[in-house]
Scaffold this motif. Structure first.
Motif, PDB file in Angstrom:
ATOM      1  N   LYS A   1       0.839  -1.210   0.000  1.00 20.19           N
ATOM      2  CA  LYS A   1       0.000   0.000   0.000  1.00 20.19           C
ATOM      3  C   LYS A   1       0.876   1.263   0.000  1.00 20.19           C
ATOM      4  O   LYS A   1       0.498   2.279  -0.557  1.00 20.19           O
ATOM      5  CB  LYS A   1      -0.919   0.022   1.239  1.00 20.19           C
ATOM      6  CG  LYS A   1      -1.761  -1.230   1.445  1.00 20.19           C
ATOM      7  CD  LYS A   1      -2.834  -1.345   0.406  1.00 20.19           C
ATOM      8  CE  LYS A   1      -3.796  -2.490   0.666  1.00 20.19           C
ATOM      9  NZ  LYS A   1      -3.190  -3.823   0.661  1.00 20.19           N
ATOM     10  N   THR A   2       2.015   1.195   0.658  1.00 20.84           N
ATOM     11  CA  THR A   2       2.979   2.301   0.647  1.00 20.84           C
ATOM     12  C   THR A   2       4.196   1.852  -0.151  1.00 20.84           C
ATOM     13  O   THR A   2       4.827   0.847   0.179  1.00 20.84           O
ATOM     14  CB  THR A   2       3.417   2.663   2.081  1.00 20.84           C
ATOM     15  OG1 THR A   2       2.269   3.119   2.805  1.00 20.84           O
ATOM     16  CG2 THR A   2       4.475   3.750   2.070  1.00 20.84           C
ATOM     17  N   THR A   3       4.496   2.590  -1.212  1.00 19.53           N
ATOM     18  CA  THR A   3       5.598   2.180  -2.083  1.00 19.53           C
ATOM     19  C   THR A   3       6.731   3.213  -2.144  1.00 19.53           C
ATOM     20  O   THR A   3       7.736   2.965  -2.795  1.00 19.53           O
ATOM     21  CB  THR A   3       5.076   1.913  -3.509  1.00 19.53           C
ATOM     22  OG1 THR A   3       4.291   3.031  -3.922  1.00 19.53           O
ATOM     23  CG2 THR A   3       4.217   0.663  -3.543  1.00 19.53           C
ATOM     24  N   TYR A   4       6.511   4.360  -1.496  1.00 18.12           N
ATOM     25  CA  TYR A   4       7.558   5.392  -1.490  1.00 18.12           C
ATOM     26  C   TYR A   4       7.740   5.937  -0.077  1.00 18.12           C
ATOM     27  O   TYR A   4       6.774   6.083   0.674  1.00 18.12           O
ATOM     28  CB  TYR A   4       7.193   6.544  -2.439  1.00 18.12           C
ATOM     29  CG  TYR A   4       7.169   6.114  -3.885  1.00 18.12           C
ATOM     30  CD1 TYR A   4       8.340   6.050  -4.638  1.00 18.12           C
ATOM     31  CD2 TYR A   4       5.976   5.734  -4.484  1.00 18.12           C
ATOM     32  CE1 TYR A   4       8.321   5.627  -5.950  1.00 18.12           C
ATOM     33  CE2 TYR A   4       5.947   5.306  -5.809  1.00 18.12           C
ATOM     34  CZ  TYR A   4       7.123   5.254  -6.534  1.00 18.12           C
ATOM     35  OH  TYR A   4       7.107   4.820  -7.832  1.00 18.12           O
ATOM     36  N   TRP A   5       8.980   6.278   0.262  1.00 18.25           N
ATOM     37  CA  TRP A   5       9.263   6.967   1.505  1.00 18.25           C
ATOM     38  C   TRP A   5       8.801   8.416   1.375  1.00 18.25           C
ATOM     39  O   TRP A   5       8.585   8.891   0.245  1.00 18.25           O
ATOM     40  CB  TRP A   5      10.762   6.892   1.837  1.00 18.25           C
ATOM     41  CG  TRP A   5      11.245   5.508   2.130  1.00 18.25           C
ATOM     42  CD1 TRP A   5      12.033   4.734   1.330  1.00 18.25           C
ATOM     43  CD2 TRP A   5      10.953   4.716   3.287  1.00 18.25           C
ATOM     44  NE1 TRP A   5      12.255   3.503   1.912  1.00 18.25           N
ATOM     45  CE2 TRP A   5      11.607   3.469   3.115  1.00 18.25           C
ATOM     46  CE3 TRP A   5      10.214   4.921   4.445  1.00 18.25           C
ATOM     47  CZ2 TRP A   5      11.538   2.450   4.058  1.00 18.25           C
ATOM     48  CZ3 TRP A   5      10.147   3.910   5.392  1.00 18.25           C
ATOM     49  CH2 TRP A   5      10.801   2.686   5.194  1.00 18.25           C
ATOM     50  N   PRO A   6       8.672   9.153   2.485  1.00 21.76           N
ATOM     51  CA  PRO A   6       8.167  10.535   2.403  1.00 21.76           C
ATOM     52  C   PRO A   6       8.956  11.437   1.448  1.00 21.76           C
ATOM     53  O   PRO A   6       8.404  12.353   0.858  1.00 21.76           O
ATOM     54  CB  PRO A   6       8.281  11.028   3.851  1.00 21.76           C
ATOM     55  CG  PRO A   6       8.155   9.798   4.682  1.00 21.76           C
ATOM     56  CD  PRO A   6       8.825   8.714   3.883  1.00 21.76           C
ATOM     57  N   ASP A   7      10.257  11.170   1.269  1.00 18.41           N
ATOM     58  CA  ASP A   7      11.040  12.029   0.368  1.00 18.41           C
ATOM     59  C   ASP A   7      10.959  11.577  -1.093  1.00 18.41           C
ATOM     60  O   ASP A   7      11.620  12.141  -1.964  1.00 18.41           O
ATOM     61  CB  ASP A   7      12.505  12.071   0.818  1.00 18.41           C
ATOM     62  CG  ASP A   7      13.192  10.707   0.707  1.00 18.41           C
ATOM     63  OD1 ASP A   7      12.488   9.703   0.462  1.00 18.41           O
ATOM     64  OD2 ASP A   7      14.425  10.654   0.850  1.00 18.41           O
ATOM     65  N   GLY A   8      10.159  10.546  -1.382  1.00 19.12           N
ATOM     66  CA  GLY A   8       9.933  10.141  -2.762  1.00 19.12           C
ATOM     67  C   GLY A   8      10.770   8.976  -3.239  1.00 19.12           C
ATOM     68  O   GLY A   8      10.528   8.431  -4.325  1.00 19.12           O
TER      69      GLY A   8
END
Lengths: 177, 397
Positions: free
Chosen positions: A85-92
């Motif tokens: 469901k989450t594939t990127y860290w907050p910095d992209g």
């Protein structure tokens, strides 16, 4: 004869004695009357499910590449990563899951199950589905904890679960809240 | 026939070590096609070879004599050229009976940008989400069974049913204590192939004096919603889709010369899905409705229905067994017509010899012949039960 009290009132119909009569309701009213029972059932199922998975991350830690801009993570966020469901860290930067090839012990399996909600076989199948439908990147498999830590240290955005006694100097340990 | 079998066996023997070597090479190093400072490119692929043998009828090929015409292969690549951006593509080829004919097609070729967990956009040739399996129905390693319920996931129709040219929005919305909702909303153009199963079905359903000339690409839109409940592994899904003015052009020879009528249908689909992954168990059930609405005056609508329930259990890292029961009704107004229904009970055993080599064997007991439409060599059809054996091996990396 009186009507049974509404379940929404929080009063158990059992406490009202045997003289009350259930007045049938229809459609939406009936569905609304059932909602507390459905909620109760769902809560019981979640608790039961949680009890079965009580093993947790005991003896294991979550590690990431040092370039990942966070030092803690919630269990819900961790599960969102391991279920695609989450594939990127907050910095992209892209999240890259790394797993131990042929999970070494049952304890490792339990830790993986805790963060993904799936057993090893389902986890593998899930990610094969993601990869071949063009929706995700397959977790990298690495043989041995030391090699896995080295891989995470060298790979941008990488995340893994490793035994707590591994040498973690080259990576960043995430506190699971 | 013997030459074909020899060639197939040779190809399997050749592919096994090739897959192993490729697997080892790809795991040893990320491929740096864009230089050492560029993004690594991730490659994956598979090759499947199956065999079908039936006690009666030709189904998905010349199965009554034993058919090896059951092959699938794909190779995909993906990379992240910049933050939150991903590009991926897959080439695919298949041959199932008379469908496919090893035409190599661009299965998907897409660029996606993920703004956050809640919202992303994907465009190009994309996989169309529908139920548990539509976008991965050719991925043999991702399931227990050789054949998925064919009224819902027809192995011959994948040329137009799995992908479309267009785009979609996707994301996951958290629901606090109630789990989360994953959604995909898509729109685009579906492009049926004249070598695909739909073309075969249309041609075989037409009288001999009518020849199918072409199938026109059609606009399609729809969406899928999954509620991932707070119980690990339990989810419920609903899918809706609409194909506008799907049409095919045919030639009818008449005494006054050939005429070319254009037949147009609107097609609406609905699918409801439930899946529970509990420990080593997998439980799944789905219900699928298709409504075909001809535009021509005087033609009545057709309503088709398929449902199935399945269970599978993994014993250890090598063995998994499962079974399902499914019913297909090509016209729900004629539920007792065995030419229009097909009821199928299946039992399967899966053996994972290695991480990259899977072997499956599966038995089916089938009543009805409602899904034999692509093969004209089934002159006598009745409601007697018949058996189908399906065997398949897959190499993947």
């Amino acid at each position: 004869m009186r009507q049974c009290p509404d379940l929404e009132s929080g009063t158990s119909p059992l406490s009202q004695g045997a003289t009350c009569r259930v007045v049938p309701k229809r459609g939406l009213a009936r569905a609304l009357q059932m909602m507390p029972l459905l909620k109760m059932g769902l809560v019981c199922a979640v608790l039961f499910d949680g009890a079965l998975r009580a093993a947790g991350l005991d003896g294991f830690v979550v590690i990431v590449n040092k370039g990942v801009p966070t030092n803690n993570i919630s269990m819900a966020a961790l599960k969102a990563i391991y279920t695609g469901k989450t594939t990127y860290w907050p910095d992209g930067q892209s999240v890259g899951i790394v797993v131990l090839d042929d999970q070494i012990t049952d304890k490792t399996d339990e830790a993986m199950e805790e963060v993904s909600g799936m057993d090893t076989s389902h986890f593998k199948t899930f990610w094969q589905r993601m990869v071949f439908s063009g929706r995700g990147q397959q977790p990298e498999k690495i043989g041995g904890a030391a090699a896995l830590v080295a891989y995470v240290a060298a790979t941008k955005g990488a995340i893994a679960i490793v035994p707590a006694d591994a040498d973690l100097k080259s990576v960043q340990k995430l506190e699971v809240k | 026939m013997k030459e074909k079998i020899k060639w197939r066996l040779f190809s399997i023997l050749l592919l096994a070590p090739l897959a192993a070597i490729t697997d080892a090479r790809l795991q040893a190093a990320d491929l740096k096609l864009f230089g050492t400072n560029g993004p690594p490119v991730d490659f994956h692929g598979f090759v499947s070879q199956g065999f079908l043998y039936s006690s009666a009828y030709n189904y998905l090929g010349e199965s009554s004599r034993g058919s090896f015409k059951f092959t699938e292969a794909a190779l995909n690549a993906s990379f992240n050229p910049m933050p939150r951006t991903r590009i991926s593509a897959q080439a695919f080829t298949y041959d199932v009976g008379e469908a496919g004919k090893y035409d190599v097609v661009l299965d998907y070729a897409q660029a996606e940008y993920t703004f956050n967990d809640y919202f992303g956009i994907r465009a190009g040739r994309i996989r169309r989400p529908q139920g548990i399996y539509n976008d991965i129905q050719d991925v043999d390693v991702a399931r227990t069974f050789v054949l998925l319920p064919q009224g819902m996931y027809d192995a011959r129709w994948r040329d137009f049913y799995v992908s479309l040219d267009g785009g979609e929005f996707f994301g996951t919305i958290p629901l606090k204590q109630s789990g989360n909702l994953s959604y995909e909303i898509y729109a685009g153009i579906v492009r049926p192939s004249m070598d695909g199963g739909l073309a075969l079905q249309l041609q075989n359903s037409l009288p001999p004096f009518i020849h199918l000339d072409s199938i026109t690409p059609a606009a399609m839109f729809g969406g899928q919603l999954w509620w991932n409940t707070p119980i690990d592994g339990l989810r419920f899904g609903v899918t809706g889709g609409f194909i506008s003015a799907a049409s095919f052009v045919s030639t009818i020879q008449t005494p006054g010369g050939p005429i070319h009528p254009d037949n147009r249908d609107d097609v609406a689909i609905q699918q409801y899905s439930a899946e529970y992954l509990w420990r080593a168990w997998t439980f799944q059930s789905e219900l699928y409705f298709t409504d075909i609405r001809p535009e021509a005056a005087g033609m009545s609508d057709t309503h088709a229905l398929t449902w199935y329930a399945s269970a599978a259990y993994r014993f250890n890292k090598w063995f998994e067994a499962g079974g399902y029961y499914t019913e297909y009704y090509g016209d729900t107004t004629q539920p007792d017509n065995s030419l229009l229904y097909q009821k199928d009970a299946a039992l399967a055993l899966r053996f994972d010899a290695t991480d990259w080599w899977t072997f499956k064997i599966e038995g089916h007991y089938i009543r009805g012949t409602g899904l034999l439409q692509d093969n004209p060599d089934n002159p006598v059809q009745n409601d007697n039960g018949w058996w189908l054996l399906a065997v398949k091996t897959t190499f993947s990396f």
